[in-house]
Design a protein around this motif. Structure first.
Motif, short mmCIF file in Angstrom:
data_model
loop_
_atom_site.label_atom_id
_atom_site.label_comp_id
_atom_site.label_asym_id
_atom_site.label_seq_id
_atom_site.Cartn_x
_atom_site.Cartn_y
_atom_site.Cartn_z
N GLU A 1 0.83 -1.21 0.00
CA GLU A 1 0.00 0.00 0.00
C GLU A 1 0.87 1.26 0.00
OE1 GLU A 1 -3.79 1.90 2.50
OE2 GLU A 1 -2.72 0.13 3.25
N ALA A 2 2.00 1.22 0.74
CA ALA A 2 2.88 2.38 0.79
C ALA A 2 3.54 2.64 -0.57
CB ALA A 2 3.95 2.17 1.86
N ILE A 3 3.83 1.57 -1.32
CA ILE A 3 4.51 1.73 -2.60
C ILE A 3 3.53 2.06 -3.72
CG2 ILE A 3 5.86 0.51 -4.36
CD1 ILE A 3 7.20 -1.05 -2.10
N THR A 4 2.41 1.33 -3.79
CA THR A 4 1.48 1.49 -4.92
C THR A 4 0.29 2.40 -4.62
OG1 THR A 4 0.15 -0.43 -4.26
CG2 THR A 4 2.07 -0.84 -5.68
N GLY A 5 0.00 2.62 -3.37
CA GLY A 5 -1.17 3.43 -3.02
C GLY A 5 -2.46 2.64 -3.03
N ARG A 6 -2.39 1.35 -3.34
CA ARG A 6 -3.58 0.49 -3.35
C ARG A 6 -3.43 -0.60 -2.30
NH1 ARG A 6 -4.07 -2.59 -7.31
NH2 ARG A 6 -1.99 -2.37 -8.26
N LYS A 7 -4.54 -0.97 -1.69
CA LYS A 7 -4.54 -2.01 -0.66
C LYS A 7 -5.08 -3.31 -1.26
CE LYS A 7 -5.99 -2.99 4.07
NZ LYS A 7 -6.68 -2.50 5.28
N VAL A 8 -4.27 -4.35 -1.20
CA VAL A 8 -4.70 -5.67 -1.67
C VAL A 8 -4.45 -6.68 -0.56
CG1 VAL A 8 -4.26 -5.16 -4.12
CG2 VAL A 8 -2.44 -6.15 -2.70
N GLU A 9 -5.20 -7.77 -0.57
CA GLU A 9 -5.08 -8.78 0.49
C GLU A 9 -3.89 -9.71 0.27
OE1 GLU A 9 -6.78 -9.12 3.33
OE2 GLU A 9 -7.75 -7.22 2.82
N ARG A 10 -3.49 -9.90 -1.01
CA ARG A 10 -2.39 -10.82 -1.30
C ARG A 10 -1.38 -10.17 -2.25
NH1 ARG A 10 -5.74 -16.47 -2.34
NH2 ARG A 10 -6.57 -16.68 -0.21
N PRO A 11 -0.42 -9.43 -1.71
CA PRO A 11 0.62 -8.85 -2.56
C PRO A 11 1.66 -9.90 -2.96
CG PRO A 11 0.99 -8.24 -0.28
CD PRO A 11 -0.29 -9.01 -0.31
N LEU A 12 1.31 -10.70 -3.98
CA LEU A 12 2.15 -11.84 -4.35
C LEU A 12 3.55 -11.44 -4.79
CD1 LEU A 12 -0.49 -14.01 -6.28
CD2 LEU A 12 0.28 -14.25 -3.91
N TRP A 13 3.70 -10.25 -5.38
CA TRP A 13 5.02 -9.83 -5.84
C TRP A 13 5.99 -9.64 -4.66
CZ3 TRP A 13 7.35 -5.05 -4.77
CH2 TRP A 13 6.54 -4.11 -4.11
N LEU A 14 5.45 -9.50 -3.46
CA LEU A 14 6.28 -9.46 -2.26
C LEU A 14 6.38 -10.84 -1.59
CD1 LEU A 14 5.16 -6.14 -0.52
CD2 LEU A 14 7.41 -6.62 -1.45
N GLN A 15 5.26 -11.53 -1.56
CA GLN A 15 5.20 -12.79 -0.81
C GLN A 15 6.01 -13.91 -1.47
OE1 GLN A 15 0.95 -13.33 -0.47
NE2 GLN A 15 0.86 -12.19 1.46
N ILE A 16 5.96 -14.00 -2.81
CA ILE A 16 6.67 -15.07 -3.50
C ILE A 16 8.19 -14.92 -3.36
CG2 ILE A 16 7.16 -16.11 -5.76
CD1 ILE A 16 4.20 -15.61 -6.44
N PRO A 17 8.78 -13.73 -3.67
CA PRO A 17 10.24 -13.60 -3.46
C PRO A 17 10.64 -13.79 -2.00
CG PRO A 17 9.42 -11.81 -4.82
CD PRO A 17 8.22 -12.54 -4.30
N TYR A 18 9.77 -13.35 -1.08
CA TYR A 18 10.08 -13.53 0.34
C TYR A 18 10.16 -15.02 0.70
CZ TYR A 18 9.48 -13.59 5.39
OH TYR A 18 9.63 -13.84 6.73
N SER A 19 9.22 -15.81 0.18
CA SER A 19 9.21 -17.24 0.47
C SER A 19 10.43 -17.94 -0.11
CB SER A 19 7.93 -17.88 -0.09
OG SER A 19 6.78 -17.29 0.50
N VAL A 20 10.79 -17.56 -1.35
CA VAL A 20 11.98 -18.14 -1.97
C VAL A 20 13.24 -17.75 -1.19
CG1 VAL A 20 13.43 -18.16 -4.04
CG2 VAL A 20 10.93 -18.24 -4.26
N GLY A 21 13.30 -16.47 -0.82
CA GLY A 21 14.45 -15.99 -0.05
C GLY A 21 14.57 -16.66 1.31
#
Length: 203
Positions: A132-152
């Motif tokens: 939300e801070a980066i895009t200004g939109r609130k979503v329940e599943r920000p996959l572009w953050l969650q997927i790299p985080y899980s791999v990392g």
């Protein structure tokens, strides 16, 4: 020429039941005025059922043995003063069902630990706020953050333990190996005090 024998005992040695231990098995030896091969071939003890799983060989046993055989020898002990002999029994192959059950138990336990940690720190909420801070939109599943985080997270654990299956990533020991080393050192120190027959007899 004066006969001299310099002995450095190994901290620990693994052997099988009923093996006869020679000096070369439990110590490094340097000699002067006497054949080194002759000294290193000397039998120190034979492992029996009475020893169970551990036998502590004290440096004084080695000194007595050498002075008994060579009355004019000067024996000097350098470094550790005991060798802890771990008596290994024949290993049985793990049953495939038991192996799979333990693997599954550990996998589920580790997964639950990670999920509970993320739930405690509200990791999903953090990802939502970052999105939300980066895009200004609130979503329940920000996959572009969650997927790299899980791999990392998985790659980070591999780097932390420094192993991919049996292959080491680099020469640096992992924190687990350091802890196991410290545990083994403390265990050896305890055994050398409490299982040393020479010290018990003196007490």
């Amino acid at each position: 020429m004066e006969k001299k024998v310099y002995i450095r005992l190994r901290s620990r040695h693994w052997s099988a039941l009923y093996d006869t231990l020679h000096l070369r098995d439990i110590a490094q030896v340097i000699t002067e005025g006497i054949a080194e091969a002759e000294i290193t071939r000397l039998p120190v003890c034979k492992l029996t059922k009475k020893d169970r799983t551990i036998r502590v060989i004290d440096a004084m046993e080695i000194v007595r043995l050498l002075q008994k055989i060579y009355c004019d020898v000067d024996v000097q002990v350098i470094g550790p003063i005991q060798t802890i002999v771990y008596i290994q029994s024949k290993r049985k192959r793990a049953h495939p069902f038991l192996f799979a059950a333990v693997w599954l138990l550990l996998f589920i336990g580790a997964g639950l630990a990670v999920m509970n940690f993320h739930e405690d720190v509200s990791m999903q909420g953090v990802h939502i706020k970052i999105h939300e801070a980066i895009t200004g939109r609130k979503v329940e599943r920000p996959l572009w953050l969650q997927i790299p985080y899980s791999v990392g997270l998985g790659l980070g654990m591999l780097l932390f333990f420094n192993h991919v299956f049996k292959k080491r990533i680099n020469e640096e020991p992992s924190p687990m190996e350091v802890e196991m080393f410290n545990y083994q050192e403390n265990m050896d120190r305890y055994i050398s005090v409490n299982e040393n027959e020479a010290w018990k007899n003196n007490d």
